[in-house]
Design an enzyme around this catalytic site. Structure first.
Site, PDB file in Angstrom:
ATOM      1  N   GLY A  89      20.745  57.694  44.462  1.00 57.94           N
ATOM      2  CA  GLY A  89      21.080  56.276  44.369  1.00 57.94           C
ATOM      3  C   GLY A  89      20.376  55.409  45.386  1.00 57.94           C
ATOM      4  O   GLY A  89      19.817  54.362  45.042  1.00 57.94           O
ATOM      5  N   ILE A 116      30.007  54.022  45.478  1.00 59.24           N
ATOM      6  CA  ILE A 116      31.166  54.913  45.386  1.00 59.24           C
ATOM      7  C   ILE A 116      31.726  55.201  46.782  1.00 59.24           C
ATOM      8  O   ILE A 116      32.275  56.259  47.043  1.00 59.24           O
ATOM      9  CB  ILE A 116      30.814  56.209  44.618  1.00 59.24           C
ATOM     10  N   ARG A 154      13.008  57.737  55.480  1.00 56.48           N
ATOM     11  CA  ARG A 154      13.525  56.583  56.223  1.00 56.48           C
ATOM     12  C   ARG A 154      15.028  56.457  55.990  1.00 56.48           C
ATOM     13  O   ARG A 154      15.494  56.529  54.857  1.00 56.48           O
ATOM     14  CB  ARG A 154      12.809  55.325  55.754  1.00 56.48           C
ATOM     15  N   GLU A 209      24.191  64.083  49.609  1.00 56.74           N
ATOM     16  CA  GLU A 209      24.482  65.480  49.287  1.00 56.74           C
ATOM     17  C   GLU A 209      23.919  66.422  50.333  1.00 56.74           C
ATOM     18  O   GLU A 209      24.440  67.516  50.546  1.00 56.74           O
ATOM     19  CB  GLU A 209      23.927  65.801  47.896  1.00 56.74           C
ATOM     20  N   GLN A 239      27.986  59.070  55.453  1.00 57.29           N
ATOM     21  CA  GLN A 239      27.753  60.009  54.354  1.00 57.29           C
ATOM     22  C   GLN A 239      27.693  61.448  54.861  1.00 57.29           C
ATOM     23  O   GLN A 239      28.272  62.358  54.270  1.00 57.29           O
ATOM     24  CB  GLN A 239      26.424  59.673  53.666  1.00 57.29           C
ATOM     25  N   VAL A 286      20.797  60.952  51.333  1.00 60.27           N
ATOM     26  CA  VAL A 286      21.441  61.863  52.289  1.00 60.27           C
ATOM     27  C   VAL A 286      22.829  62.304  51.838  1.00 60.27           C
ATOM     28  O   VAL A 286      23.442  63.165  52.454  1.00 60.27           O
ATOM     29  CB  VAL A 286      21.564  61.234  53.695  1.00 60.27           C
TER      30      VAL A 286
END
Lengths: 733, 316
Positions: A513, A470, A617, A694, A627, A692
């Site tokens: 994800g 996404i 990691r 969110e 992100q 990561v």
């Protein structure tokens, strides 16, 4: 592959390709405008007609009558579908309101018809000719007014409350207390690409090219809504122009494209118009939160309580804004409560960091307020109340928890010691300057994820999984994983995503994800390695995959040779044991923000931002950083400007376009710095990674709020912190 | 969008005549507002007269020492014009505070004056709006009114005029030059150009049907410091909560016009006599008749504080 004991050394640990900041492999497609997004799939099926969705003009009531005469007679119109002629429809597991409403209307802009025409403009013009007589009924649209009429939500009441020790007694006895209420407004996902689908029927088989984060859920829900077997439905969603949770579910574009295509007897494409996004789709629900914290004079929390109220349509769910408070800080006496009122606004659901995003916006202001009362530095106050175990169940440790390191590293890097603890003291020209900090936590969710890996006679590895990208970088980290596992360079890996004919993955949501989908690819690659070794007659235990070669002892073979003309295929899934129960798995962040507040107008300008993250990691530091900075930007939006304005009489979100619903522009965002602490978490998966996507949003809003307080001395507890809430507390001009 | 017919105009007078004789005709220039409104069927012209081909895109010096700005001069070109930047800095700054680079490349001087309100209820055809559909009522009154007018509004409409440029034009005493359908021309003082809503909020200007703007003229420069301060919820690409356009002379006298507070750029010449006495005195006169809603009452102190900052900046 079952994962039920902590990971030991495995091929991923080579970090030859995984963990490297490689460019996203789908970058050229995007920068050249050739990545195929749903609405632009002109090539996949000929003779596409256009659908235009009609949304309800009222928030609650029913349709007395619809007159389609004029619309049917309009140029180019092929078909019009309403609840009257759509046939019997089911409802998806993840839907609260019906995606095709009528005669009952459940919310504003609920779809009530789709007009299909030869051209988009014809469909749009004809849609305006659909005449609807409504009978309005009263609804409840005001959370503050509905708050006290809450009822336990079905399926949620069991977890609505949590408690440990004697919260009430400990809070009453605490020498230092905070009891404050906070509010967060409704938020819109405001993703760039609107919801869009193209539907084509071949007999009783439906193919849907769409934009969706969760292929497996949505394939199920589309079949269920249409009342057909899942096997008859194929979803294809290789590229998604942003989702943020708004595309986790089946939405009206998909159902109405399918119904419209059936009615018109030809393929139909549908995009939701921008004004429909706010009220037709889902949103993050507003919350009212009450937080109570009691502490000893030296800053040890003895009691912490967090209650949250939100609203949704009947049958919907709450915004779980208290969940991080169960885990973030120590304290022997604790309580949380989640309350759900019935509202007749559009349906609420997940948006990036559901629960934690609004929860931390409140909790982390409360921590700042408490530190101020205690006259302790807000970082020291958080460090003092750190916990390495689940505070509700101390026998359950965190798998990794480096929150203190995040705070300390950030303080050093940001120059925290230059901050004046007394608010409103630092001024540069027209700007009042302040710094704020907030901590964030977002859990690492484990869920089964499968993949298929093919090896061909050229030595090319092709990964197939219904995982979605996404905009996050899924293509790239999956390619990195397969390349690392099979010992090939990235250009020998092809990744195919977002197709329901591929093995079911974790999908994109809840920041689950990255870790789960790559772990699924890892599992499939382990199987493929075994198949390769077996084909070459090697002992799989000591076979090394590197530089396109396969070696075992003195013997060397190639992947191409192993594949042969027939190729090799392996498929597997990662499945988790109960490590998630034995350990609390979470990701952590410390956010630092410096703001300037215009002393005259109260406009807030973000001057610097830093996030220090501990999240296992990091599979690709470049895409992970993207992100985080995207989430930091979203957090600035939530702090300063984002609010769906509710018309409490008419029951809808008024500012339903991108002119009215403001999100940050480039000029609002300064240089953003991101640090990832060096961490691996062998409890999480063979990848030793976590998400990561969110985490970056968790706590940003409060860090901005705390910086504004430090700059001005004004404590705003109602988001967004627009200038009107600051004016009365600013100095005379 | 409803089907419409289209023609290209060949002269201003011809365009005005065509507009007057064709039912449901509208002029189109940059189209940055009209096309959006047509897609939503808020505007439903039956005929479009494209004036882009008219030679109205130059900026000329007038015999009086002012500037005559062609109606089709794009916002980008106007803001960048050397004479505008030197002598009418307020106009340049106001233009650059508006919209985005892409929109300013398309939007014209005349079109900017004629852009319609951004009231969210005006934009939602399910809602009553006297401006969009006379007599249907005003959903904004009693509704979400934070961005809306605090002064000069009526029981029929509380919309604001969204333009930044028009605020500068008002402070600069611009004149709107037009041609009517009978070929006659006139100049309309900017003060008389935009109307208050009253009970006909659908009628926003004093232009008569078919009347076409050909130019906007500015009197000769008045000197002073030119400051445009736009206050908004984000740093760019947002409409003003309030804006202050000011020209301040060395002796503290000057002019002030406001954006974001009324159905037209808001200027009260009598209030300017108070300028030497400071922002509070000026604002008191400027907004004496204000009737804000609970949601937008903050605009009153915000105007005073912003004007205070502007006057301080002028002094500094």
């Amino acid at each position: 592959m079952r994962f039920d004991t902590p990971a030991t050394t495995n091929p991923i640990d080579q970090l030859r390709i995984v963990g490297q900041p490689v460019d996203r492999i789908d970058g050229p497609l995007k920068t050249t405008g050739t990545a195929p997004y749903a609405y632009e799939r002109h090539d996949v099926v000929p003779n596409q007609a256009y659908g235009y969705v009609v949304g309800s003009a009222i928030a609650k009531g029913r349709i007395a009558s619809i007159d389609l005469t004029a619309a049917r007679a309009a140029p180019g119109v092929l078909a019009i579908v309403t609840a009257d002629n759509a046939g019997k429809l089911g409802k998806g597991r993840f839907n609260t309101a019906k995606l095709l409403g009528g005669p009952d209307i459940e919310h504003y802009h609920q779809a009530i018809a789709i007009v299909i025409a030869e051209m988009f403009e014809q469909a749009r013009a004809a849609a305006q000719l659909v005449r609807v007589d409504y009978v309005r009924t009263d609804g409840m649209f005001d959370l503050a007014a509905a708050k006290d009429s809450w009822k336990p939500a079905a399926g949620f009441d069991a977890t609505a409350d949590s408690g440990v020790g004697d919260f009430a007694g400990a809070f009453a006895a605490a020498p230092i207390q905070l009891d404050a209420s906070y509010t967060t407004p409704d938020h819109s996902h405001a993703m760039m690409e609107p919801h869009a689908s193209i539907a084509a029927w071949e007999g009783d088989r439906l193919t849907l090219w769409t934009s969706n984060q969760m292929i497996n859920w949505t394939t199920d829900d589309l079949a269920q809504t249409l009342g057909i077997a899942r096997e008859k439905v194929r979803l294809v969603s290789p590229f998604i122009g942003g989702g943020f949770g708004g595309k986790l579910f089946l939405r009206a574009d998909a159902v109405l494209a399918a119904l419209g295509a059936r009615a018109a007897g030809r393929p139909v494409k549908v995009a939701l118009t921008r004004p429909l996004i706010a009220n037709n789709t889902t949103h993050r629900p507003a919350t009212i939160q009450r937080i109570r914290i009691g502490a000893t004079r030296d800053g040890k929390i003895t009691a912490i309580g967090h209650e949250s109220w939100s609203g949704d349509l009947p049958g919907g769910g709450p915004e779980n804004a208290v969940q991080q408070t169960r885990l973030l800080y120590a304290g022997a006496n604790r309580m949380t409560a989640t309350r759900l009122a019935t509202l007749d606004l559009p349906e609420g659901n997940a948006m990036r960091a559901p629960g934690e995003a609004p929860g931390l916006m409140a909790l982390e202001i409360a921590m700042d307020e408490m530190a101020e009362k205690l006259e302790i530095d807000p970082i020291e106050f958080r460090v003092l109340n750190d916990t390495q175990v689940d505070p509700e169940n101390p026998s359950r440790p965190f798998s990794q928890r480096q929150l203190v390191e995040c705070l300390r590293t950030g303080a050093e890097r940001f120059g925290w010691k230059t901050r004046n603890a007394k608010p409103g003291r630092l001024r540069e020209g027209r700007w009042l300057i302040g710094m704020g900090v907030a901590a964030g936590l977002r859990n690492n969710l484990l869920t089964t994820s499968a993949a298929r890996v093919r090896l061909d006679h050229r030595g090319v590895v092709t990964v197939e999984t219904d995982m979605t990208d996404i905009g996050t970088g899924s293509y790239t980290i999956i390619a990195q994983t397969a390349a690392e596992m099979m010992g090939v360079p990235l250009d020998k890996v092809v990744v195919r995503l977002g197709d329901s004919s591929f093995p079911a993955s974790a999908g994109s949501g809840g920041q689950w994800g990255a870790n789960n989908s790559t772990a699924g690819v890892y599992a499939a690659c382990i199987k493929l390695r075994e198949a390769v070794a077996q084909k070459l007659g090697f002992n799989s235990a000591d076979t090394i995959f590197a530089e396109g070669q396969v070696r075992s002892g003195n013997r060397t073979g190639s992947l191409a040779e192993a594949a042969g003309d027939a190729g090799l295929v392996a498929e597997d899934a990662i499945e988790y044991g109960d490590l998630g129960k034995q350990y609390q798995q979470s990701t952590f962040v410390a956010h630092f923000v410096e703001v300037g507040v215009d002393v005259a107008t109260g406009e807030t300008h973000i001057r610097r931002m830093l996030a220090v993250c501990a999240a296992g990691r990091i599979l690709n530091p470049k895409s992970a950083r993207s992100q985080i900075i995207g989430a930091m930007t979203m957090g600035v939006g939530a702090a300063l400007m984002e609010e769906l304005a509710v018309d409490k009489r008419r029951g809808f979100f008024v500012n339903h376009d991108l002119a009215g619903y403001e999100v940050p522009v480039h000029a609002d965002i300064p240089h953003q710095e991101v640090i990832f602490l060096d961490e691996t978490d062998p409890i999480s998966s063979p990848m030793k990674a976590k998400g990561v996507g969110e985490l970056g949003l968790c706590g940003v809003g409060a860090a901005v709020a705390n910086a504004i307080h430090n700059a001005t001395g004004v404590r705003v507890r109602d988001y967004p912190i627009t200038l009107d809430k600051l004016l009365s507390g600013l100095p005379e001009v | 969008m409803k089907p419409f017919t289209y023609e290209r105009a060949h002269s201003p007078a011809e365009a005005a005549a065509a507009a007057a004789r064709t039912e449901g005709a509208k002029f189109i220039a940059g189209g940055t507002n009209l096309l959006d409104l047509m897609k939503l069927e808020i505007e439903t012209p039956m005929h479009l007269i494209d004036v882009n081909g008219l030679a109205l895109d130059t900026i000329e010096t007038t015999p009086e020492g002012g500037l005559r700005i062609g109606a089709l001069v794009r916002n980008t070109a106007l803001a960048a014009d050397e004479r505008v930047r030197r002598d009418y800095g307020l106009l340049s700054r106001a233009l650059l505070a508006g919209a985005s680079g892409q929109l300013r490349n398309k939007a014209t001087t005349a079109g900017n004056l004629l852009q319609r309100t951004r009231c969210p209820y005006f934009y939602d055809t399910n809602q009553p709006c006297n401006k969009r559909q006379p007599g249907s009522g005003c959903a904004a009154i009693g509704g979400f009114s934070r961005p809306l007018a605090v002064i000069g509004a009526s029981d029929a409409c509380i919309a604001t005029h969204p333009s930044d440029m028009a605020v500068a034009m008002r402070a600069l005493d611009a004149t709107v030059e037009t041609v009517r359908s009978d070929g006659t021309t006139r100049g309309i003082a900017i003060a008389d150009f935009h109307r208050l809503p009253g009970d006909t909020p659908d009628i926003e200007t004093t232009l008569v049907p078919g009347e076409l703007i050909t130019a906007v003229t500015l009197p000769k420069p008045v000197g002073g410091k030119h400051i445009y301060r736009k206050v908004r919820d984000r740093a760019s690409y947002a409409f003003a909560l309030v804006s202050v356009g000011a020209i301040v002379q060395r002796d503290g006298t000057g002019r002030v016009a406001l954006g974001g507070v009324a159905h037209r750029p808001w200027r009260v010449e009598a209030a300017e006599a108070e300028m030497p006495r400071g922002a509070k005195a000026v604002t008191g006169r400027l907004l004496a008749e204000a009737r804000p809603t609970q949601e937008n009452a903050f605009k009153l102190p915000l105007v005073e504080r912003t004007l205070g900052a502007v006057l301080a900046e002028a002094k500094g």
